[in-house]
Every structure is written in structure tokens, then in C-alpha cells.
Design a protein around this motif. Structure first.
Motif, PDB file in Angstrom:
ATOM      1  N   GLN A   9       0.837  -1.203   0.000  1.00 39.73           N
ATOM      2  CA  GLN A   9       0.000   0.000   0.000  1.00 39.73           C
ATOM      3  C   GLN A   9       0.872   1.255   0.000  1.00 39.73           C
ATOM      4  O   GLN A   9       0.601   2.214  -0.729  1.00 39.73           O
ATOM      5  CB  GLN A   9      -0.933  -0.007   1.206  1.00 39.73           C
ATOM      6  CG  GLN A   9      -1.924   1.136   1.179  1.00 39.73           C
ATOM      7  CD  GLN A   9      -2.890   1.085   2.341  1.00 39.73           C
ATOM      8  OE1 GLN A   9      -2.715   0.332   3.283  1.00 39.73           O
ATOM      9  NE2 GLN A   9      -3.911   1.912   2.269  1.00 39.73           N
ATOM     10  N   VAL A  10       1.929   1.249   0.786  1.00 40.54           N
ATOM     11  CA  VAL A  10       2.853   2.387   0.821  1.00 40.54           C
ATOM     12  C   VAL A  10       3.532   2.561  -0.531  1.00 40.54           C
ATOM     13  O   VAL A  10       3.645   3.671  -1.057  1.00 40.54           O
ATOM     14  CB  VAL A  10       3.899   2.227   1.949  1.00 40.54           C
ATOM     15  CG1 VAL A  10       5.016   3.234   1.821  1.00 40.54           C
ATOM     16  CG2 VAL A  10       3.232   2.331   3.304  1.00 40.54           C
ATOM     17  N   LEU A  11       3.979   1.458  -1.131  1.00 41.16           N
ATOM     18  CA  LEU A  11       4.618   1.530  -2.439  1.00 41.16           C
ATOM     19  C   LEU A  11       3.643   2.048  -3.500  1.00 41.16           C
ATOM     20  O   LEU A  11       4.008   2.839  -4.367  1.00 41.16           O
ATOM     21  CB  LEU A  11       5.178   0.176  -2.853  1.00 41.16           C
ATOM     22  CG  LEU A  11       6.402  -0.309  -2.078  1.00 41.16           C
ATOM     23  CD1 LEU A  11       6.776  -1.732  -2.486  1.00 41.16           C
ATOM     24  CD2 LEU A  11       7.567   0.637  -2.274  1.00 41.16           C
ATOM     25  N   ASN A  12       2.406   1.598  -3.434  1.00 37.92           N
ATOM     26  CA  ASN A  12       1.398   2.077  -4.375  1.00 37.92           C
ATOM     27  C   ASN A  12       1.147   3.577  -4.208  1.00 37.92           C
ATOM     28  O   ASN A  12       1.009   4.314  -5.182  1.00 37.92           O
ATOM     29  CB  ASN A  12       0.095   1.297  -4.219  1.00 37.92           C
ATOM     30  CG  ASN A  12       0.193  -0.099  -4.779  1.00 37.92           C
ATOM     31  OD1 ASN A  12       1.074  -0.402  -5.570  1.00 37.92           O
ATOM     32  ND2 ASN A  12      -0.710  -0.974  -4.349  1.00 37.92           N
ATOM     33  N   GLN A  13       1.091   4.035  -2.955  1.00 42.21           N
ATOM     34  CA  GLN A  13       0.897   5.466  -2.716  1.00 42.21           C
ATOM     35  C   GLN A  13       2.096   6.262  -3.222  1.00 42.21           C
ATOM     36  O   GLN A  13       1.945   7.328  -3.823  1.00 42.21           O
ATOM     37  CB  GLN A  13       0.673   5.732  -1.226  1.00 42.21           C
ATOM     38  CG  GLN A  13      -0.668   5.238  -0.729  1.00 42.21           C
ATOM     39  CD  GLN A  13      -0.803   5.351   0.777  1.00 42.21           C
ATOM     40  OE1 GLN A  13       0.174   5.564   1.480  1.00 42.21           O
ATOM     41  NE2 GLN A  13      -2.029   5.201   1.258  1.00 42.21           N
TER      42      GLN A  13
END
Length: 195
Positions: A9-13
Motif C-alpha cells: 500500500q505504501v509503495l502504491n501510494q
């Protein structure tokens, strides 16, 4: 949510932030409209896009170190004016006439003279600001040579405090005599026509 899901999720953000390219259609966000229909969700952005985009981000970062295509006169003018407004200058000036107004006028006149291109191109020599300490030293040395500043090159260099080694700055001051604008500085300060 496990750690892998949080990481993804952090990488996607992060990918979304790096790849965000606002268009005219996104202006409603800045105007306070709360409906967002065309925004890509963070889940639609792939981590590979971020990795591929890092090369272009590196190019942008390296581009900032390059010399401007047009000569930049503001940077040397502003930097030299700031240098000559510091406390050390007031301590070392030989006359009260050499105040901030005088130093601003001196630098402005120098950067309006026939030597402005030489100074501006040296300021950004090789695409970087490698010669900035030298140019500052040349100017300070020339002002010492014509009697605006009192003291030896070494004592002035210690007061100015540019660089880790005052002796190096003192050497730059001594090289001021060899600069093409040395006669211009002498003529500006003394008013004598230099042949």
C-alpha cells in the motif's frame, strides 16, 4: 492487514505520488470540489512504473546543477552584494563612505560593466559553481589592493571565513590583480583613468 499488504500500500501510494501529472481536469481539487471521478486510484499504479520513473527523476535532479543556457547575472550580483554587507566588511573598511549603499552600487556597476559576461560565465564554469570562492576572493583582494579594505590578505581571509582554509582564500585574493576587471575596479574606486 499484514506487513506485506502495508508495504504494498505504501509503495502504491508512493508510485501514485511520483507519477501524478495534474491536468486541467484536476483543477476542481484545488477549487474545493469534493467529487473526484477521473483520479486513478493508488491500486492502479504499478511499482514498476516508479522504478522506471526514477531514471527521469535523476535526470531532473542532475539538470539543476547544469549551467543556465542564458548567462545568470543575478546570482553573482546578489552573492557579491551579500558578501560585502557582512560584519567583517564594516570592521575592515578604511572609510565610512564604503557602506552598504556603496558596496551595492559597486557590485551593480561591476555587473553592468563590460566584464559582466566574464564574471557570469566564470561563476558557472563547467556547468557548476566551482569558481565562486575564487571570484569572491578576486573581488575582495582587489578592494584590498585599492585601499577599500585594510589588512593583509591572510588577515582579511580569516575574517571573511570562506572555505576551510583561509590561506586558500588569501591566494585567490592575490590572484585578483591578474583578472581582466582589475583595472576597472581600480578606476571605479580611485576615479583615476587606468591605461
Amino acid at each position: 492487514m499484514n506487513k506485506e499488504d502495508e508495504k504494498q500500500q505504501v509503495l502504491n501510494q508512493f508510485a501514485y505520488i511520483l507519477n501524478y501529472q495534474p491536468t486541467i481536469g484536476h483543477q476542481h481539487i484545488n477549487l474545493g470540489n469534493s467529487s473526484v471521478k477521473d483520479e486513478p486510484s493508488a491500486e492502479n499504479v504499478d511499482f514498476e512504473e516508479v522504478k522506471n520513473d526514477s531514471a527521469s527523476a535523476e535526470k531532473v535532479q542532475n539538470h539543476s546543477d547544469e549551467a543556465p543556457k542564458e548567462r545568470n547575472y543575478f546570482a553573482p550580483t546578489n552573492s557579491l552584494q551579500i558578501l560585502l554587507k557582512q560584519d567583517w566588511f564594516n570592521e575592515l573598511r578604511t572609510k565610512d563612505v564604503y557602506d552598504e549603499k556603496w558596496t551595492d552600487s559597486f557590485v551593480s556597476s561591476l555587473m553592468s560593466s563590460e566584464w559582466k559576461d566574464n564574471i557570469a560565465s566564470d561563476w558557472f564554469e563547467g556547468g557548476k559553481r566551482r569558481k565562486v570562492p575564487q571570484i569572491k576572493g578576486h573581488i575582495v583582494g582587489l578592494l584590498a589592493d585599492v585601499g577599500v579594505l585594510k589588512g593583509s590578505y591572510d588577515s582579511i581571509a580569516r575574517k571573511v571565513g570562506i572555505g576551510e582554509e583561509p590561506r586558500t582564500f588569501a591566494r585567490y585574493m592575490g590572484q585578483g590583480k591578474k583578472q581582466p576587471y582589475a583595472d576597472w575596479v581600480r578606476q571605479y574606486v580611485t576615479g583615476e583613468k587606468v591605461e
